[in-house]
Every structure is written in C-alpha cells, then in structure tokens.
Design an enzyme around this catalytic site. Structure first.
Site, PDB file in Angstrom:
ATOM      1  N   ALA A   1     -32.288 -18.825  22.817  1.00 25.98           N
ATOM      2  CA  ALA A   1     -31.987 -17.905  23.906  1.00 25.98           C
ATOM      3  C   ALA A   1     -31.128 -18.373  24.798  1.00 25.98           C
ATOM      4  O   ALA A   1     -30.319 -17.292  25.547  1.00 25.98           O
ATOM      5  CB  ALA A   1     -33.570 -17.077  22.934  1.00 25.98           C
ATOM      6  N   THR A   2     -32.000 -19.578  25.030  1.00 29.20           N
ATOM      7  CA  THR A   2     -31.507 -19.939  26.573  1.00 29.20           C
ATOM      8  C   THR A   2     -29.510 -20.152  26.596  1.00 29.20           C
ATOM      9  O   THR A   2     -29.404 -19.833  27.354  1.00 29.20           O
ATOM     10  CB  THR A   2     -31.714 -21.165  26.699  1.00 29.20           C
ATOM     11  OG1 THR A   2     -33.324 -21.533  26.657  1.00 29.20           O
ATOM     12  CG2 THR A   2     -31.488 -21.771  28.240  1.00 29.20           C
TER      13      THR A   2
ATOM     14  N   GLN B   1     -37.766 -11.710  23.030  1.00 32.25           N
ATOM     15  CA  GLN B   1     -38.668 -11.376  22.338  1.00 32.25           C
ATOM     16  C   GLN B   1     -39.432  -9.900  21.406  1.00 32.25           C
ATOM     17  O   GLN B   1     -40.494  -9.162  21.388  1.00 32.25           O
ATOM     18  CB  GLN B   1     -40.346 -11.165  23.505  1.00 32.25           C
ATOM     19  CG  GLN B   1     -39.945 -12.207  24.660  1.00 32.25           C
ATOM     20  CD  GLN B   1     -40.692 -13.505  23.527  1.00 32.25           C
ATOM     21  OE1 GLN B   1     -41.739 -12.962  22.539  1.00 32.25           O
ATOM     22  NE2 GLN B   1     -41.157 -14.741  24.040  1.00 32.25           N
TER      23      GLN B   1
ATOM     24  N   SER C   1     -33.579 -15.926  19.788  1.00 36.10           N
ATOM     25  CA  SER C   1     -34.137 -16.904  19.069  1.00 36.10           C
ATOM     26  C   SER C   1     -35.043 -16.830  17.655  1.00 36.10           C
ATOM     27  O   SER C   1     -35.800 -16.198  17.409  1.00 36.10           O
ATOM     28  CB  SER C   1     -35.527 -17.375  20.376  1.00 36.10           C
ATOM     29  OG  SER C   1     -35.259 -19.071  20.384  1.00 36.10           O
TER      30      SER C   1
ATOM     31  N   HIS D   1     -37.365 -19.402  16.748  1.00 35.27           N
ATOM     32  CA  HIS D   1     -38.187 -19.863  16.479  1.00 35.27           C
ATOM     33  C   HIS D   1     -39.116 -18.853  17.281  1.00 35.27           C
ATOM     34  O   HIS D   1     -40.699 -19.244  17.280  1.00 35.27           O
ATOM     35  CB  HIS D   1     -39.261 -21.198  17.615  1.00 35.27           C
ATOM     36  CG  HIS D   1     -38.649 -20.931  19.315  1.00 35.27           C
ATOM     37  ND1 HIS D   1     -39.535 -21.088  19.806  1.00 35.27           N
ATOM     38  CD2 HIS D   1     -37.472 -21.474  19.741  1.00 35.27           C
ATOM     39  CE1 HIS D   1     -39.264 -20.691  20.818  1.00 35.27           C
ATOM     40  NE2 HIS D   1     -37.800 -21.067  21.323  1.00 35.27           N
TER      41      HIS D   1
ATOM     42  N   THR E   1     -19.646 -28.552  15.702  1.00 35.99           N
ATOM     43  CA  THR E   1     -20.355 -28.385  14.097  1.00 35.99           C
ATOM     44  C   THR E   1     -21.813 -27.609  13.905  1.00 35.99           C
ATOM     45  O   THR E   1     -22.923 -28.062  14.681  1.00 35.99           O
ATOM     46  CB  THR E   1     -20.935 -29.808  13.837  1.00 35.99           C
ATOM     47  OG1 THR E   1     -19.521 -30.514  13.673  1.00 35.99           O
ATOM     48  CG2 THR E   1     -21.364 -29.377  12.057  1.00 35.99           C
TER      49      THR E   1
ATOM     50  N   CYS F   1     -42.569 -22.248  30.258  1.00 34.12           N
ATOM     51  CA  CYS F   1     -41.472 -22.843  31.351  1.00 34.12           C
ATOM     52  C   CYS F   1     -42.103 -22.943  31.916  1.00 34.12           C
ATOM     53  O   CYS F   1     -41.988 -24.108  33.149  1.00 34.12           O
ATOM     54  CB  CYS F   1     -40.679 -22.792  30.997  1.00 34.12           C
ATOM     55  SG  CYS F   1     -40.208 -20.578  30.554  1.00 34.12           S
TER      56      CYS F   1
HETATM   57  C1  LIG Z   1     -38.393 -17.720  24.067  1.00 33.74           C
HETATM   58  C2  LIG Z   1     -37.269 -17.181  25.047  1.00 33.74           C
HETATM   59  C3  LIG Z   1     -36.420 -17.695  25.624  1.00 33.74           C
HETATM   60  C4  LIG Z   1     -35.205 -18.998  25.148  1.00 33.74           C
HETATM   61  O1  LIG Z   1     -35.092 -19.135  24.405  1.00 33.74           O
HETATM   62  P1  LIG Z   1     -35.163 -20.154  23.383  1.00 33.74           P
HETATM   63  O2  LIG Z   1     -34.860 -20.216  22.017  1.00 33.74           O
HETATM   64  O3  LIG Z   1     -36.513 -20.732  23.558  1.00 33.74           O
HETATM   65  O4  LIG Z   1     -33.991 -21.301  24.476  1.00 33.74           O
HETATM   66  C5  LIG Z   1     -35.035 -16.810  25.997  1.00 33.74           C
HETATM   67  N1  LIG Z   1     -35.543 -15.735  26.980  1.00 33.74           N
HETATM   68  C6  LIG Z   1     -36.641 -14.778  25.699  1.00 33.74           C
HETATM   69  C7  LIG Z   1     -37.063 -13.509  27.237  1.00 33.74           C
HETATM   70  C8  LIG Z   1     -37.386 -15.400  25.462  1.00 33.74           C
HETATM   71  O5  LIG Z   1     -39.051 -15.273  25.600  1.00 33.74           O
END
Ligand SMILES: *Cc1c(COP(=O)(O)O)cnc(C)c1O
Length: 390
Positions: free
Chosen positions: A78-79, A186, A206, A208, A247, A333
């Site tokens: 998501a970053t 989220q 994201s 994870h 890729t 973070c």
């Molecule tokens: C975890 C998170 C991100 C970042 O996602 P990653 O996949 O870890 O880069 C961005 N926005 C929100 C709201 C998140 O909870």
C-alpha cells in the site's frame, strides 16, 4: 481458567501486520516451485500459466471492492500504491489541475507523498479532523476548487479504526469532477467497499493487512467513466500497461488473490466475531479502569482496533511492562523516537494523553481467552503504574 495455555505473547497488533493464513500459503507454494514461469513470457506454456494466475488473482482482488480485474495494478504494497496514486495522478494533471487535498490523519506514506508534491510546486491542503477523528464533508466541499485534481482520504484509520464518510466524499468528488483516491489498507475485508457505489477512482490495498504475504499490494485504477490519468513512478518494460513495470510476482499475487477471496467470503462472520471481541476488550478495560478513554469515534469505527488512552501512564513504560502482549502505541513505522502520535494530536488529544495511548488490534486468530487474559494484564499493570505515580 480454560486449562489451555495461551501462546505468549498474545498478538494484539493486527493493524501492523497479520499472519499469513495457512490457506493463503498453500495457494502460493506451487508458484515458487514447479510453476516458475515469467507471467510476461508470451512464447510458452510456463509463461501462460503464470499470466493466468496473476489475471485470476487480479479478478479476486477486484471482486472484494466491486471492481474489475483489468483495473487492478499489483504493487509492492500500500505504500507504493499510495505513492503511485498521489504522485502519478498529480504529475499527470500538472498544468491543468495542480491542487491536492488530503487529511492530517492519513498514513505517513500519504502525508509524505503529499509533502513531496508540495515540494514539486503543487498546492496541497491537509484537512483537519475533529475530536472523533472524522473529517467534515462540508469543509471538504469548501476546499475543493476548479484547480483540484485529486482528493485522498483513507477508509479506516490504521491508528484508531475510525471510518471516514466515504459515500459523501465520493459523491462530492464525482459531482465536482475531481478524482477520489482512498487508502483502504485497513478497510478491506472489514467494511463493505464498493468502488462504484462509493464513487472511488483509485484505491490502495495491502496483502499483509488481510492475512496475505508482505511485499505485495494493489492499486485499483479506474480506466473508464472516468479514465484516471496516471504517470508511472518507474521506467521499465511496459508490464501492467506500463503503469507499474517490472516482472510481476505470481506467488505474491496469487497469495493476495486468495487472501482477498477469503476476506470477502468470511467478512460478515469475521467482522461480527472480531467486533464482539473488541467490545469485550474495551468494556473490560473500562470496567477496571474508569479513567481510561477510547480514542476515536465510538460508532464510526472498526472494532478490531481499540485505541485507549490511560491518562497519567506512560505508554512506553506500560508496553514494557506488558511484555506478554504484542501491542503498539500507534503506527508500526512511528516508533518511540518520533514522539506521540500525530494522528491523535490531529484529533486534539493532548500530548500527555497521546503519550499515554496504546492500540490493541483484534483479528482473525484472536480468541476470547486471549482477550480476557489481556484485560487482566492491562488492568493490573495500569493500576500498578498509576499507584506508583500517585
Ligand atoms: C499498512 C498500511 C499502509 C502501508 O502498507 P504496506 O503494504 O505495508 O506498504 C498504508 N496505509 C495504511 C492505512 C496501512 O495500514
């Protein structure tokens, strides 16, 4: 007592990350071994099967948010999706529309992308949030102008669980011809997300955060009605329509697709169960500690996130004492070095109370016994630290 021993530490940090569901892992494994083709190899069957796998995964991710697979771009998380959405759209609109609106309580990667864009000469507004963590749609309406290209508002806040009024924001943006990006990392699998009903043009996800693997995410990018212009972040070989060259990783994409399918299929049951556990946690804490306060709106929230201020208690101290609970004082973070949470401060929570706040995250594998154990440990420890301070 249940007679079963709990596995310690009890994991209550589901907003930071989630464990990979074993069903997700099983779906991924063949794509690391016998099915090793490059999905962009068009000349042989190993490539075709990998291409089919990533296309199927995109369809499954899309289905979770009411979209179509061809509008899904896979990223590293998501970053990256948030960076691509904000920088990609603003740079593509440069000279025609140069104004970006986002919110003070967004995830760090949105805030920092917006700041970087301000450094490139774009006009950026950060909307404030009220004491409950919510934006005021009327204020958004007043901030939109003919120069606004993009509005970026997250769905569910990662620190507080507060849910923004997406339908109203989407309707406003569509009405004014402004693109609407939503960071839903989220929110996926936790609240209903339909990019059509909500008028969302871009959405970040994201894997994870939904029991999939780390290192993969997605950006929903609307390609018609309206078509969203976007400038890629990377130069490369034209994969994924050139929007995100490089890729693709079939194992990761398949894992995200499986995670999305499970999240969609199990959402209703899971949200009910997690919500009940979140309420049980908060009720238990509050019954034992009457001065504890819930941060964020009590109604417009995902109850798998229980962010609590323990006035007069230092959160760092408290977490150190609560070694058998894996919890966090906010975003993973933003560690202790960066001071109290900017999200809580944006809500008007005092510095003292922000420094006294802990986020408890409840998820798919949390049990009632774990919640009851956590309540006992929290009430005891906060009581001990408060009487020592008194
Ligand atoms: C975890 C998170 C991100 C970042 O996602 P990653 O996949 O870890 O880069 C961005 N926005 C929100 C709201 C998140 O909870």
């Amino acid at each position: 007592m249940t007679g079963h021993k709990l596995k310690l530490p009890v994991y209550l940090d589901y907003q930071a990350t989630t464990p990979v569901d074993e069903r997700v892992l099983a779906a991924m494994l063949p794509w690391f071994s016998e099915r090793y083709g490059n999905p962009h190899s068009a000349a042989h069957a190993l490539g075709w099967e990998a291409a089919g796998a990533v296309t199927g995964a995109a369809d499954r991710v899309a289905a979770l948010i009411g979209a179509e697979g061809r509008d899904i771009v896979f990223t590293s998380g998501a970053t990256e999706s948030n960076n691509l959405a904000l920088k990609g759209v603003m740079r593509a609109c440069r000279g025609r529309r140069d104004h970006l609106i986002t919110v003070a309580s967004e995830h760090k990667c949105v805030i920092e992308s917006a700041r970087a864009l301000a450094g490139e000469g774009f006009r950026v507004d950060f909307l404030p949030v009220d004491g409950a963590g919510l934006i005021d749609p009327d204020q958004l309406a007043a901030t939109l102008d003919d120069d606004t290209a993009l509005v970026s508002v997250m769905a569910v806040n990662n620190e507080t669980g507060v849910i923004q009024p997406l339908a109203r924001i989407g309707a406003l943006c569509r009405d004014r011809g402004v693109f609407f990006h939503c960071d839903a990392a989220q929110a996926a699998g936790k609240i209903m997300l339909d990019v059509e009903a909500l008028n969302i043009d871009l959405m970040s996800l994201s894997a994870h955060k939904i029991y999939g693997p780390k290192g993969v995410g997605a950006l929903f990018l609307r390609r018609r009605r309206p078509r969203v212009p976007i400038e890629p972040l990377f130069s490369g070989g034209g994969q994924q329509g050139g929007v995100r060259p490089g890729t693709m990783a079939p194992a990761l994409c398949v894992g995200m697709g499986e995670a999305a399918a499970l999240a969609g299929a199990e959402m209703a049951d899971e949200v009910a169960r997690i919500g009940a556990l979140g309420h049980r946690l908060w009720d238990g804490i509050h019954a034992g500690l009457r001065t504890a306060r819930l941060n964020g709106d009590a109604t417009a929230r995902f109850w798998g996130n229980v962010n609590v201020a323990f006035p007069g208690v230092d959160a760092g101290r408290l977490m150190a004492e609560l070694g058998d609970l894996a919890v966090s004082s906010g975003a993973a973070c933003a560690s202790a070095v960066s001071g109290p949470s900017y999200v809580l401060e944006a809500m008007g929570v005092s510095r003292a109370d922000a420094s006294a706040s802990i986020r408890f995250g409840v998820g798919r594998f949390t049990s009632g016994a774990e919640i009851d154990f956590a309540i006992g440990r929290i009430v005891d420890t906060v009581g001990k630290l408060s009487s020592a301070a008194a």
